[in-house]
Motif scaffolding. Sequence first.
Motif, PDB file in Angstrom:
ATOM      1  N   LYS B 177       0.833  -1.201   0.000  1.00  0.00           N
ATOM      2  CA  LYS B 177       0.000   0.000   0.000  1.00  0.00           C
ATOM      3  C   LYS B 177       0.880   1.268   0.000  1.00  0.00           C
ATOM      4  N   ALA B 178       1.886   1.266   0.857  1.00  0.00           N
ATOM      5  CA  ALA B 178       2.779   2.427   0.944  1.00  0.00           C
ATOM      6  C   ALA B 178       3.594   2.590  -0.333  1.00  0.00           C
ATOM      7  N   ARG B 179       4.079   1.452  -0.847  1.00  0.00           N
ATOM      8  CA  ARG B 179       4.914   1.505  -2.068  1.00  0.00           C
ATOM      9  C   ARG B 179       4.140   2.049  -3.264  1.00  0.00           C
ATOM     10  N   LYS B 180       2.861   1.652  -3.320  1.00  0.00           N
ATOM     11  CA  LYS B 180       2.018   2.094  -4.432  1.00  0.00           C
ATOM     12  C   LYS B 180       1.989   3.630  -4.481  1.00  0.00           C
ATOM     13  N   GLU B 181       1.813   4.223  -3.310  1.00  0.00           N
ATOM     14  CA  GLU B 181       1.784   5.699  -3.240  1.00  0.00           C
ATOM     15  C   GLU B 181       3.173   6.283  -3.492  1.00  0.00           C
ATOM     16  N   ALA B 182       4.192   5.610  -2.938  1.00  0.00           N
ATOM     17  CA  ALA B 182       5.564   6.102  -3.104  1.00  0.00           C
ATOM     18  C   ALA B 182       5.995   6.053  -4.571  1.00  0.00           C
ATOM     19  N   VAL B 183       5.569   4.999  -5.290  1.00  0.00           N
ATOM     20  CA  VAL B 183       5.894   4.896  -6.730  1.00  0.00           C
ATOM     21  C   VAL B 183       5.299   6.090  -7.487  1.00  0.00           C
ATOM     22  N   LYS B 184       4.065   6.457  -7.122  1.00  0.00           N
ATOM     23  CA  LYS B 184       3.421   7.605  -7.785  1.00  0.00           C
ATOM     24  C   LYS B 184       4.252   8.877  -7.582  1.00  0.00           C
ATOM     25  N   VAL B 185       4.717   9.044  -6.360  1.00  0.00           N
ATOM     26  CA  VAL B 185       5.516  10.248  -6.055  1.00  0.00           C
ATOM     27  C   VAL B 185       6.808  10.225  -6.869  1.00  0.00           C
ATOM     28  N   LEU B 186       7.461   9.064  -6.885  1.00  0.00           N
ATOM     29  CA  LEU B 186       8.737   8.964  -7.617  1.00  0.00           C
ATOM     30  C   LEU B 186       8.529   9.200  -9.112  1.00  0.00           C
ATOM     31  N   GLN B 187       7.433   8.663  -9.631  1.00  0.00           N
ATOM     32  CA  GLN B 187       7.140   8.880 -11.068  1.00  0.00           C
ATOM     33  C   GLN B 187       6.918  10.360 -11.357  1.00  0.00           C
ATOM     34  N   SER B 188       6.208  11.025 -10.442  1.00  0.00           N
ATOM     35  CA  SER B 188       5.930  12.459 -10.650  1.00  0.00           C
ATOM     36  C   SER B 188       7.219  13.273 -10.613  1.00  0.00           C
ATOM     37  N   LYS B 189       8.167  12.802  -9.873  1.00  0.00           N
ATOM     38  CA  LYS B 189       9.445  13.525  -9.771  1.00  0.00           C
ATOM     39  C   LYS B 189      10.475  12.980 -10.751  1.00  0.00           C
ATOM     40  N   GLU B 190      10.100  11.958 -11.487  1.00  0.00           N
ATOM     41  CA  GLU B 190      10.963  11.327 -12.488  1.00  0.00           C
ATOM     42  C   GLU B 190      12.286  10.877 -11.903  1.00  0.00           C
ATOM     43  N   VAL B 191      12.191  10.322 -10.679  1.00  0.00           N
ATOM     44  CA  VAL B 191      13.417   9.817 -10.034  1.00  0.00           C
ATOM     45  C   VAL B 191      13.838   8.520 -10.696  1.00  0.00           C
TER      46      VAL B 191
END
Lengths: 273, 191
Positions: B177-191
């Motif tokens: 659950k946490a990773r799903k949200e964290a992936v979204k953040v990373l994608q938005s920041k293009e990390v």
Amino acid sequence: MENNDLTAYIDAFFEGNLSEEEKASFVTKRETDPVFDLEVKAHQKLKETVQKQELKHQLMQFEEQFIPDKTSLIDGYLEQSLSDELLAYVENKLREDEGFQEEIEAQKFIIASIKRNALQKRLQHFEEENTSIPEEEKKEAVKEVKFIPFTPKTISLAASVVIIVFISIFFLSNPDQEAEVISSYKVQVEQKNEGLGFAGDEQQDIIIEVIEDGKHSFHYKMNKEKLQIYVEQGRNIGNVSVVYDATSSPAYMILINGKQYYIALSDKVIPLP
Amino acid sequence: MVHQQYQNSVAVLLSDLSINKESAWSYLYTNYQSMIVNLVKKNGGDEEAGKEVFQNVIIDLHHNIERGKVREDSNLKNYLYTLAYNQWRVKIRNSKGKNDTLEHDNSLIDESISFDEEQYELFDDMTAILQQLGEKCQDLINSKYSKIKMSMAEIAEQLGFMNARSATSQLNKCMEKARKEAVKVLQSKEV
């Protein structure tokens, strides 16, 4: 490792719990599968965040333990009871924070005010204790009061005191009563400057009373009907003549033993000029 | 004189900081907290915000020590001031939406110190994600990834799970659950 437990799989890799073959597979998967790589990155970021939060929590606990609240810190500084570390902390804070010096001054002022008020209250309490009759003494005073019935002796003594006081007051407020009229006669008032026509100023006769008085010597009191001359005891004066001059002020001139005295009407006993 | 050992050697201080030694923290608080709180207060923050920035600066310092990014000949005062300056600048920019110049002492800014703005922001984002999880998930994740290492069997016992397998299964659900949200953040920041 089951693929559906991705968490355990990632943890096992970073904790070194995978075999060499599994490790190689993990690395290859990261390089070829961007979604997997992102999952691993997200996992590691979350893990890193947990550890940073843990450190932050430890720092907050340390801070709470190491640095007292500001009031206690300033109190300690003013009382010179801070440890060397905290004293250095305060001295640095004073160098850096202009507002902190003001806060120290404000707290110093508040403490001084509280001490002053406390001292004032103690002084007030001290004054009250030393100026008022203690309750115990008041109670004792009340106990000592006894009802004593009036006897005939006490009633007559009291009456005598009242009479003496009354007579003294009466005579003191009426000095004339103490005096004695030693001669009384009527003379005609001589009119001067009659022709100037001062209507109503004419006066024909006036009674002269010579009064012997222990309090007044050569005083007089005069209205249009009577002139009273006060002399000391044992001294008499010859006949008095009176002249009225409407143009003069005072308007009356009296002649006593050949000496002239210019006087005005007076309802009070006053000295002859 | 207090903290004599740290005044003579930054290396000793860095070493003690890496193991979270409290005397090293007390040295930092005594000498540098006021400087950083004052920087924040001069630029729209309050005392509490200043203290929080100081905590985050120590966390960054710790992070950089672990990665060998802090040189032993570093001017620690300038190092901490520069980290605080950058952190507060980002905080102000994100809250106001504009890049204001902060009132600061330029002589204390060390341009050679790298500040990973993205990583700094990610910390806030990840913290927010973890805080949105239920209390049980947070306890489980914190226990698992704390610096104090515990086995899943110990965690299961401590948190009241039937066994290690049950705790591991629950941990996976929480982390997914946490990773799903964290992936979204990373994608938005293009990390």
